[in-house]
Design a protein around this motif. Sequence first.
Motif: not given
Length: 240
Positions: A104-109
């Motif tokens: 994901s482009q969102e690190i948290g995901k």
Amino acid sequence: SPLTSHLSSLTPHLSPLTPHPLPSSRRIDDAADEHADCGDELRKSIIVASNDIHEEVLLSLNNQGHCIDAFGIGTHLVTCKAQPALGCVYKLVEINGSPRIKLSQEIGKVVIPGKKKIYRLLNAEGCPLIDLIQRESEPPPRAGERVLCRHPFQENKRCLVTPTDVVELLEVVFDGPKGYCAEIATAEEMREKSSSQLKTFREDIVRPLNPTPYKVAVSQALYSFLHDLWLQNMPIPELT
């Protein structure tokens, strides 16, 4: 009745949330002394507070040294303003022995792949220093031996820890077709365990206002494995 009329006249004195220089219990005792015909009943009075009671109100009242006997909590018992909905999903990390990663482009995901074990590293006072996530195949950290702990995604965040004691945290409770693999604790046992564990953390970590974030890290082996698998599966853009 005489008792009703007396209580009506004393309403301002009995309100536990009204600012007053004397504790509520003492004001009730003073009122009981003034009204001998109902003094015994007044001394048996229980102070109850309600109306939008939540954690911040409770903390404020505790700091003020309140004399409230019971709280009526309704709305904030079943809902939470800070987290009205709990976003919780299962993520696949391994299938048939093959690790899987979600990109994901969102690190948290981004999911940390593969089966893992988690250890809590403690100092000499028994206070938790950091939780360390390792691959299942790695040997566990040992007390008295220095271990490198890394942030899973930020390369420059790392530290060396020499624990005095090591506690394994992850316990398999349910394992697919095998069913339950561990004895299920009662609510009272879980409450006692949670309470005893919270007492071991530093006060700045568990304080209600602006708590210090507790550190959770991965081992060097898991860090390298995560990033290798990430690069292998991340699509490479083509410029034209």
